[in-house]
Write a protein that holds these residues in place. Structure first.
Motif, PDB file in Angstrom:
ATOM      1  N   ALA A 279       0.825  -1.201   0.000  1.00 11.03           N
ATOM      2  CA  ALA A 279       0.000   0.000   0.000  1.00 11.03           C
ATOM      3  C   ALA A 279       0.868   1.264   0.000  1.00 11.03           C
ATOM      4  O   ALA A 279       0.573   2.234  -0.698  1.00 11.03           O
ATOM      5  CB  ALA A 279      -0.927  -0.009   1.214  1.00 11.03           C
ATOM      6  N   VAL A 280       1.940   1.260   0.783  1.00 10.49           N
ATOM      7  CA  VAL A 280       2.845   2.404   0.842  1.00 10.49           C
ATOM      8  C   VAL A 280       3.489   2.649  -0.522  1.00 10.49           C
ATOM      9  O   VAL A 280       3.579   3.793  -0.995  1.00 10.49           O
ATOM     10  CB  VAL A 280       3.917   2.179   1.928  1.00 10.49           C
ATOM     11  CG1 VAL A 280       5.093   3.126   1.751  1.00 10.49           C
ATOM     12  CG2 VAL A 280       3.308   2.334   3.312  1.00 10.49           C
ATOM     13  N   GLN A 281       3.925   1.586  -1.179  1.00 11.39           N
ATOM     14  CA  GLN A 281       4.536   1.762  -2.500  1.00 11.39           C
ATOM     15  C   GLN A 281       3.517   2.273  -3.521  1.00 11.39           C
ATOM     16  O   GLN A 281       3.863   3.051  -4.418  1.00 11.39           O
ATOM     17  CB  GLN A 281       5.152   0.447  -2.983  1.00 11.39           C
ATOM     18  CG  GLN A 281       6.381  -0.004  -2.210  1.00 11.39           C
ATOM     19  CD  GLN A 281       7.605   0.859  -2.477  1.00 11.39           C
ATOM     20  OE1 GLN A 281       7.502   2.035  -2.811  1.00 11.39           O
ATOM     21  NE2 GLN A 281       8.780   0.271  -2.300  1.00 11.39           N
ATOM     22  N   ALA A 282       2.268   1.824  -3.389  1.00 11.48           N
ATOM     23  CA  ALA A 282       1.243   2.293  -4.322  1.00 11.48           C
ATOM     24  C   ALA A 282       0.892   3.765  -4.085  1.00 11.48           C
ATOM     25  O   ALA A 282       0.663   4.520  -5.036  1.00 11.48           O
ATOM     26  CB  ALA A 282      -0.013   1.432  -4.192  1.00 11.48           C
ATOM     27  N   LEU A 283       0.864   4.180  -2.816  1.00 10.36           N
ATOM     28  CA  LEU A 283       0.489   5.559  -2.503  1.00 10.36           C
ATOM     29  C   LEU A 283       1.638   6.541  -2.703  1.00 10.36           C
ATOM     30  O   LEU A 283       1.447   7.636  -3.240  1.00 10.36           O
ATOM     31  CB  LEU A 283       0.009   5.632  -1.046  1.00 10.36           C
ATOM     32  CG  LEU A 283      -1.368   5.072  -0.734  1.00 10.36           C
ATOM     33  CD1 LEU A 283      -1.580   5.024   0.771  1.00 10.36           C
ATOM     34  CD2 LEU A 283      -2.458   5.915  -1.387  1.00 10.36           C
ATOM     35  N   TRP A 284       2.841   6.174  -2.245  1.00  6.20           N
ATOM     36  CA  TRP A 284       3.936   7.149  -2.153  1.00  6.20           C
ATOM     37  C   TRP A 284       5.233   6.682  -2.787  1.00  6.20           C
ATOM     38  O   TRP A 284       6.191   7.450  -2.865  1.00  6.20           O
ATOM     39  CB  TRP A 284       4.215   7.458  -0.678  1.00  6.20           C
ATOM     40  CG  TRP A 284       3.009   7.917   0.084  1.00  6.20           C
ATOM     41  CD1 TRP A 284       2.056   8.790  -0.345  1.00  6.20           C
ATOM     42  CD2 TRP A 284       2.638   7.535   1.411  1.00  6.20           C
ATOM     43  NE1 TRP A 284       1.098   8.979   0.639  1.00  6.20           N
ATOM     44  CE2 TRP A 284       1.446   8.223   1.731  1.00  6.20           C
ATOM     45  CE3 TRP A 284       3.188   6.683   2.368  1.00  6.20           C
ATOM     46  CZ2 TRP A 284       0.792   8.074   2.953  1.00  6.20           C
ATOM     47  CZ3 TRP A 284       2.563   6.534   3.592  1.00  6.20           C
ATOM     48  CH2 TRP A 284       1.366   7.227   3.883  1.00  6.20           C
ATOM     49  N   GLY A 285       5.308   5.453  -3.234  1.00  6.71           N
ATOM     50  CA  GLY A 285       6.564   4.908  -3.731  1.00  6.71           C
ATOM     51  C   GLY A 285       6.589   4.776  -5.237  1.00  6.71           C
ATOM     52  O   GLY A 285       5.982   5.550  -5.977  1.00  6.71           O
TER      53      GLY A 285
END
Length: 244
Positions: free
Chosen positions: A235-241
């Motif tokens: 989720a972090v990579q999809a949102l901000w990565g």
């Protein structure tokens, strides 16, 4: 056919002929059954990768000639540290493998109070060696040329007392009111704290909050520890990565 990749921590330079390490030899010769002339990729774990060709294959050793420096890296722009409560057996192996694939820069194993895992002395040394092997294998598979840092295990209280990096600090909490979408993008590094199978205890949660950790939920369902960290990293990579 995909060219097999092998980690080789020795210095690499175009024109050099280098021996494969024990693990790389076993995989290349005994598992893949590669012969002289086979193309391989060697990487040093610090960011450099090279095309190479096997030139000599014996029963106990193999050598490769380095032919070309390869451009490019696949490291994400967002530095992520995963602080993971140690889980039992293959569950921790799974978490480490997928965390590497998802681009973590460092992994901090934690002996959390509710984890029920006790390792010390020679047993801990063997486990760390095993985990390093998992990390190397994941880098070989996913195309990373830089090995994520595997830190010495600590208790959460020890780690929270002084080893947490600056930047955004998040802890997974199924009872939290905020989700990842509610937060502003991180301006620097991101540290993600994931509890063990029994979750973080009240003291650990309070210490984390005291040093700036924000609790976030991933959704309406309670995830197992080996699922939670992997799902959060995705989720972090999809949102901000580098998935955005």
């Amino acid at each position: 056919m995909r060219i097999p990749r092998f980690y080789l921590p020795s210095p690499l330079a175009v024109g050099a002929t280098v021996p494969l390490g024990d693990s790389a030899f076993n995989h290349a010769v005994r598992v893949l059954r590669l012969k002289p002339g086979a193309a391989v990729i060697l990487f040093d774990g610090a960011g450099a990768a090279f095309a190479a060709t096997l030139v000599d294959v014996g029963k106990r050793a193999a050598w490769a000639r380095v032919t070309e420096a390869l451009p490019g890296e696949v490291e994400p722009p967002l530095r992520i540290v995963l602080a993971q409560g140690i889980s039992r057996g293959e569950k921790m192996d799974y978490t480490l493998q997928k965390a590497v694939e998802l681009g973590v820069a460092a992994i901090q194993p934690l002996f959390a109070g509710r984890g029920g895992v006790g390792l010390a002395g020679e047993r801990l040394a063997r486990k760390l060696q095993h985990w390093r092997g998992i990390i190397i294998g994941a880098c070989e598979q996913c195309g990373r040329n830089r090995l994520p840092e595997l830190r010495e295990p600590l208790t959460p209280v020890e780690w929270l007392a002084g080893s947490v990096e600056p930047g955004m600090r998040l802890s997974l909490d199924p009872s939290a009111g905020e989700s990842l979408r509610d937060l502003e993008p991180p301006k620097g590094a991101l540290t993600l704290l994931v509890g063990p199978e029994g979750g973080l205890d009240p003291t650990e949660i309070a210490r984390a909050r005291a040093v700036g950790f924000t609790g976030v939920r991933l959704g309406p369902r309670v995830l197992r520890t080996e699922t939670a960290g992997v799902a959060a990293l995705g989720a972090v990579q999809a949102l901000w990565g580098d998935w955005s």
